[in-house]
Scaffold this motif. Structure first.
Motif, mmCIF file in Angstrom:
data_model
loop_
_atom_site.group_PDB
_atom_site.id
_atom_site.type_symbol
_atom_site.label_atom_id
_atom_site.label_comp_id
_atom_site.label_asym_id
_atom_site.label_seq_id
_atom_site.Cartn_x
_atom_site.Cartn_y
_atom_site.Cartn_z
ATOM 1 N N GLN A 81 -31.327 58.956 68.398
ATOM 2 C CA GLN A 81 -31.773 57.748 67.637
ATOM 3 C C GLN A 81 -31.326 57.705 66.350
ATOM 4 N N LEU A 82 -30.639 56.735 65.874
ATOM 5 C CA LEU A 82 -30.083 56.660 64.495
ATOM 6 C C LEU A 82 -30.654 55.325 63.978
ATOM 7 N N VAL A 83 -31.527 55.375 63.004
ATOM 8 C CA VAL A 83 -32.203 54.121 62.531
ATOM 9 C C VAL A 83 -32.040 54.350 60.698
ATOM 10 N N SER A 84 -31.980 53.003 60.249
ATOM 11 C CA SER A 84 -32.171 52.774 58.752
ATOM 12 C C SER A 84 -33.770 52.504 58.670
ATOM 13 N N GLN A 85 -34.289 53.272 57.850
ATOM 14 C CA GLN A 85 -35.724 53.251 57.475
ATOM 15 C C GLN A 85 -36.182 51.921 56.399
ATOM 16 N N LYS A 86 -35.258 51.259 55.788
ATOM 17 C CA LYS A 86 -35.209 50.055 55.175
ATOM 18 C C LYS A 86 -33.970 49.445 55.032
ATOM 19 N N PRO A 87 -33.747 48.182 54.949
ATOM 20 C CA PRO A 87 -32.444 47.419 54.467
ATOM 21 C C PRO A 87 -31.746 48.095 53.394
ATOM 22 N N LEU A 88 -30.399 48.868 53.701
ATOM 23 C CA LEU A 88 -29.600 49.260 52.986
ATOM 24 C C LEU A 88 -29.100 48.361 52.006
ATOM 25 N N GLU A 89 -28.370 48.999 50.782
ATOM 26 C CA GLU A 89 -27.695 48.141 49.791
ATOM 27 C C GLU A 89 -26.482 47.622 50.124
ATOM 28 N N GLN A 90 -25.705 48.748 51.220
ATOM 29 C CA GLN A 90 -24.437 48.401 51.577
ATOM 30 C C GLN A 90 -24.413 48.925 52.914
ATOM 31 N N PRO A 91 -23.284 48.652 53.736
ATOM 32 C CA PRO A 91 -23.165 49.136 55.070
ATOM 33 C C PRO A 91 -22.973 50.467 55.215
ATOM 34 N N PHE A 92 -23.489 51.200 56.210
ATOM 35 C CA PHE A 92 -23.684 52.523 56.558
ATOM 36 C C PHE A 92 -22.418 53.074 57.249
ATOM 37 N N ILE A 93 -21.805 54.114 56.729
ATOM 38 C CA ILE A 93 -20.699 54.632 57.514
ATOM 39 C C ILE A 93 -20.996 56.029 58.402
ATOM 40 N N TYR A 94 -21.112 55.744 59.745
ATOM 41 C CA TYR A 94 -21.540 56.864 60.384
ATOM 42 C C TYR A 94 -20.313 57.633 61.059
ATOM 43 N N ARG A 95 -20.366 58.747 60.947
ATOM 44 C CA ARG A 95 -19.155 59.576 61.408
ATOM 45 C C ARG A 95 -19.628 60.272 62.466
ATOM 46 N N VAL A 96 -18.749 60.353 63.623
ATOM 47 C CA VAL A 96 -18.910 61.010 64.667
ATOM 48 C C VAL A 96 -17.754 62.190 65.069
ATOM 49 N N VAL A 97 -18.341 63.355 65.069
ATOM 50 C CA VAL A 97 -17.089 64.565 64.982
ATOM 51 C C VAL A 97 -16.721 64.453 66.447
ATOM 52 N N PRO A 122 -24.229 47.854 59.807
ATOM 53 C CA PRO A 122 -24.841 46.892 59.180
ATOM 54 C C PRO A 122 -25.947 47.470 58.235
ATOM 55 N N LYS A 123 -26.579 46.746 57.208
ATOM 56 C CA LYS A 123 -27.380 47.286 56.441
ATOM 57 C C LYS A 123 -28.815 47.712 57.081
ATOM 58 N N SER A 124 -29.101 47.118 58.359
ATOM 59 C CA SER A 124 -30.203 47.296 59.014
ATOM 60 C C SER A 124 -29.839 47.551 60.440
ATOM 61 N N PHE A 125 -30.161 48.604 61.251
ATOM 62 C CA PHE A 125 -29.790 49.176 62.484
ATOM 63 C C PHE A 125 -30.985 50.071 63.067
ATOM 64 N N HIS A 126 -30.878 50.072 64.367
ATOM 65 C CA HIS A 126 -31.849 50.978 64.915
ATOM 66 C C HIS A 126 -30.966 51.315 66.247
ATOM 67 N N TYR A 127 -30.297 52.228 66.331
ATOM 68 C CA TYR A 127 -29.355 52.701 67.547
ATOM 69 C C TYR A 127 -29.939 53.720 68.252
ATOM 70 N N PHE A 128 -30.047 53.305 69.791
ATOM 71 C CA PHE A 128 -30.377 54.505 70.499
ATOM 72 C C PHE A 128 -29.243 54.918 71.418
ATOM 73 N N GLY A 129 -29.139 55.907 71.954
ATOM 74 C CA GLY A 129 -28.030 56.540 72.639
ATOM 75 C C GLY A 129 -28.188 57.728 73.609
ATOM 76 N N VAL A 130 -27.174 57.698 74.622
ATOM 77 C CA VAL A 130 -27.414 58.971 75.511
ATOM 78 C C VAL A 130 -25.915 59.687 75.443
ATOM 79 N N ARG A 131 -26.125 61.045 75.204
ATOM 80 C CA ARG A 131 -25.036 61.868 75.088
ATOM 81 C C ARG A 131 -24.905 62.626 76.441
#
Length: 272
Positions: free
Chosen positions: A48-64, A96-105
């Protein structure tokens, strides 16, 4: 040859995705959750990857690079779900500035085994899930919503995948699995031509790796070697003083730094 032999991968490999550097007020959180025991031979974790509140700018998420394949979707729009294939370099997503991602690895080779899909066709890219596994895409769109507790989401995914493996019994080539396990047991540091003699010709082995992993035995080994270094967490000073890059199979320091930057997106000194 079903879940037991495929599940041997889990005993040898724990893929690392570096923790998100949280802001002072914990604007973004990342958590991992275990699937049902029946699914652990195939699925490393739910996440789970979630923003706790609306962010001031888009969030850059890096996956190695981790040699895994992932399914993911934003709970704010579960009708759009995606599958990410094997990647031989790091990937960045502008969220985006608000998100709630859920995933399966999925553990290496598990996704193609479960769904009889050629992993090479998804390598180094992502695709809408509806074009790959439409039944699962419809299930996610119909049952998931933003305010669901994590326990409910885990239960829903467990139910789908358990029902799936009851009907679709994964089969594999034990010679291919033996090759994968040898690479994992040696942390990716081995001579492929001499150490992977499992009764398959080099051409047959490449074909199986392309189908079940998504790339060649060489590329898979390079990522496993990189992941073993991440898991060991050596300091930058230790890497310099004890020349650990030689022990890990790199020719020299510049070769090591170049490979690390390809898989992570930053140099070892910046990260370790």
């Amino acid at each position: 040859m079903g879940g037991e032999i495929i599940g041997a991968i889990r005993s040898q490999y724990n893929p690392v995705q570096p923790s998100i550097l949280l802001e002072k007020d914990n604007e973004v959180s990342y958590l991992e959750f275990m699937p049902s025991g029946l699914l652990q031979p195939y699925i490393y974790c739910y996440w789970q990857l979630v923003s706790q509140k609306p962010l001031e700018q888009p969030f850059i998420y890096r996956v190695v690079a981790d040699a895994c394949m992932d399914i993911y979707f934003d709970l704010y729009n579960p009708a759009e779900s995606y599958v990410m294939g094997f990647c031989k370099q790091y990937t960045e997503f502008a969220l985006p500035k608000s998100f709630h991602y859920f995933g399966v690895r999925f553990l290496p080779s598990a996704f193609p085994h479960l769904f009889s899909i050629n992993g090479k066709e998804l390598s180094n890219r992502y695709e809408k899930l509806e074009f790959v596994i439409p039944k699962l895409a419809r299930y996610i769109a119909g049952y998931f919503e933003p305010e669901q507790p994590v326990e409910k989401m885990v239960s829903l995914l467990d139910s789908f995948f358990i029902d799936w493996i009851k009907v679709h019994s994964p089969e594999t080539d034990h010679r291919f699995m033996e090759s994968v396990l040898k690479i994992l047991k040696n942390d990716g540091s081995l001579q492929l031509e001499s150490d992977l003699k499992t009764g398959l010709s080099p051409r047959q082995l490449r074909r199986l790796f392309h189908y079940y992993i998504g790339d060649s035995p060489k590329t898979f080994s390079q990522i496993i070697r990189f992941q073993s270094l991440l898991k060991a967490k050596p300091s930058s000073q230790l890497l310099k003083s004890e020349k650990l890059f030689f022990d890990a199979g790199y020719y020299d320091q510049s070769h090591f730094i170049k490979a690390f930057k390809t898989f992570y997106g930053s140099t070892p000194s910046q990260i370790l």
